[in-house]
Design a protein around this motif. Sequence first.
Motif, short mmCIF file in Angstrom:
data_model
loop_
_atom_site.label_atom_id
_atom_site.label_comp_id
_atom_site.label_asym_id
_atom_site.label_seq_id
_atom_site.Cartn_x
_atom_site.Cartn_y
_atom_site.Cartn_z
N ASP A 205 43.38 52.55 36.21
CA ASP A 205 42.65 52.66 37.47
C ASP A 205 43.39 51.90 38.56
N ALA A 206 43.61 52.58 39.66
CA ALA A 206 44.29 51.93 40.78
C ALA A 206 43.30 51.04 41.50
N VAL B 10 50.02 44.79 49.04
CA VAL B 10 50.32 45.14 47.65
C VAL B 10 49.38 46.27 47.19
N ALA B 11 48.10 46.15 47.51
CA ALA B 11 47.13 47.19 47.13
C ALA B 11 47.48 48.52 47.78
N GLY C 258 43.13 58.24 42.10
CA GLY C 258 42.66 56.92 41.70
C GLY C 258 43.30 56.36 40.45
N MET C 259 44.24 57.11 39.86
CA MET C 259 44.90 56.66 38.64
C MET C 259 46.38 56.39 38.94
N PHE D 41 46.22 47.41 31.17
CA PHE D 41 45.18 48.03 31.98
C PHE D 41 45.04 49.53 31.74
N GLU D 42 45.95 50.10 30.98
CA GLU D 42 45.86 51.53 30.68
C GLU D 42 44.87 51.71 29.52
N ARG D 43 43.79 52.40 29.79
CA ARG D 43 42.73 52.53 28.79
C ARG D 43 43.13 53.40 27.60
#
Length: 104
Positions: free
Chosen positions: A103-104, A38-39, A49-50, A94-96
Amino acid sequence: FDFPAPFAVKVTITDRDVDTLSRVIMCTQLHTRDPGEVAAVLLNEAEDGMLFKKDFDRCLRQLIPFKYLINEGGLDEAAIDELSQVYSAFFFAFERHENMGADA
């Protein structure tokens, strides 16, 4: 749950949230997947990284094919739309900053 500074966020989890999560788990069977797999899907779609919403949606389609939701999950279109809304809410939690990715 209260998270300490610098995040200083309070998260409230309701019975409805638990019920919704339970339905998501049972319909998608994602809990049976290897976390590394999954990761890898998520990281493969990330840019520097996003992970952006469109990329997150693409990941979900790879991990949980539409045909699987209908054939194995027994979902109709209304249930799939509801599931999509749940996953959207999950991403946005999770989206800042709006449209800046998570962040992934």
